[in-house]
Design an enzyme around this catalytic site. Structure first.
Site, PDB file in Angstrom:
ATOM      1  N   GLU A  50       0.753  -1.221  -0.065  1.00 31.20           N
ATOM      2  CA  GLU A  50       0.186   0.022  -0.013  1.00 31.20           C
ATOM      3  C   GLU A  50       0.786   1.368  -0.016  1.00 31.20           C
ATOM      4  O   GLU A  50       1.168   1.965   0.966  1.00 31.20           O
ATOM      5  CB  GLU A  50      -1.011   0.129   1.127  1.00 31.20           C
ATOM      6  N   LYS A  54      -2.911  -2.084  -2.930  1.00 28.05           N
ATOM      7  CA  LYS A  54      -3.969  -1.085  -2.241  1.00 28.05           C
ATOM      8  C   LYS A  54      -3.454   0.266  -2.413  1.00 28.05           C
ATOM      9  O   LYS A  54      -2.499   0.670  -2.042  1.00 28.05           O
ATOM     10  CB  LYS A  54      -4.016  -1.247  -0.773  1.00 28.05           C
TER      11      LYS A  54
END
Length: 294
Positions: free
Chosen positions: A176, A213
């Site tokens: 992420e 993400k």
């Protein structure tokens, strides 16, 4: 078990719920839920209250595998129980939802326009415990604020280096590198980020798989190449501070991108709601995020 979970995450219809607010963001999450700081006097009491909140969400009939593929947990949540089962087992066995674990220790100070992750000294021990608790994958967050090539390279290098350690432990990492949605250089940041991620993906072995993400890109379908990459299980989007409606609208425009929202999922929930009001409110949020994800 892992194989089934892999298939569900890769091909399932739905989204991933982020229930992983940590020490730093827990007071804010509790305040939004209607629990003020004078309701607890230490960290243990605070985590008990946030576990009560997460338990109420997870046990709600609205929190259902028809629309929710996975849920990201905080370490304390993983070690806590719901109705006598460890949280991950409750999610998997009772709800049919795949459990993930947030493993980062927060962000370092900004340098070169980015915030790297702080060191994770006990990661091997944490991954061992995650396996014992039947966790499928992990999540770790860095932040990009400026289109600094050196900074963005450092973020992606760090994410993939730790990601490989997680893969070696038998788990699937969610990488992420969040781009700050308020950055004046968001478009340039996203172009640099995509190029760096692709470079790392292309270097992975055929048995090394990751999830990504990412902030919802300004340029629609910018990340389609990442979504279609053979080493990528799924690309999920964070809401990043957008309201639920705005995040859903932006998400809908991007083919193959699904949600992994935190605030957008729980923003209208309140500790003082009756069970029926709470469940109805959660169901509305789940339905809207699901629709945007498919």
């Amino acid at each position: 078990m892992q194989e089934q979970a892999f298939e569900k995450i890769k091909h399932g219809k739905g989204f991933i719920a982020a229930l992983d607010q940590s020490g730093g963001s827990t007071p804010k999450a509790l305040a939004a839920y209607g629990v003020s700081e004078d309701a607890y006097s230490n960290e243990d009491e605070m985590f008990k209250l946030v576990h009560d909140m997460r338990t109420r969400i997870i046990t709600s009939p609205a929190f259902d595998s028809e629309k929710i593929l996975g849920a990201i947990l905080f370490e304390q949540t993983m070690d806590s129980k719901i109705e006598g089962k460890y949280t991950a087992d409750y999610l998997a066995d009772v709800k049919g939802i795949v459990p993930f674990l947030k493993v980062d220790k927060g962000l370092a100070e900004e340098s070169n326009g980015v915030q790297l992750m702080k060191p994770i000294p006990d990661l091997d021990a944490l991954l061992k415990r995650a396996n014992e608790r039947h966790i499928f994958g992990t999540k770790m967050r860095s932040v990009i604020k400026h289109a600094n090539e050196e900074g963005i390279k450092a973020v992606v290098d760090q994410q993939f280096e730790i990601g490989k350690q997680i893969i070696a432990a038998g788990l699937v990492p969610i990488i992420e590198p969040e781009v700050d949605i308020h950055s004046a250089e968001k478009v340039a940041c996203e172009d640099l980020l995509k190029a760096e991620i692709l470079r790392h993906l292309d270097a992975l072995d055929s048995d090394q798989n990751v999830m990504l993400k990412l902030s919802i890109p300004t340029e629609v379908n910018l990340y389609k190449e990442l979504i279609d990459h053979p080493r990528v299980v799924r690309v999920v989007a964070l809401s990043g501070g957008y309201s639920t409606d705005e995040a859903n609208k932006k998400l809908k425009a991007n083919d193959g991108l699904i949600a992994s929202f935190s605030r957008a999922l729980s923003q209208d929930l309140n500790v003082n709601q009756s069970d029926s009001a709470f469940n109805d409110t959660l169901a509305k949020a789940v339905d809207s995020i699901y629709e945007a994800s498919i």
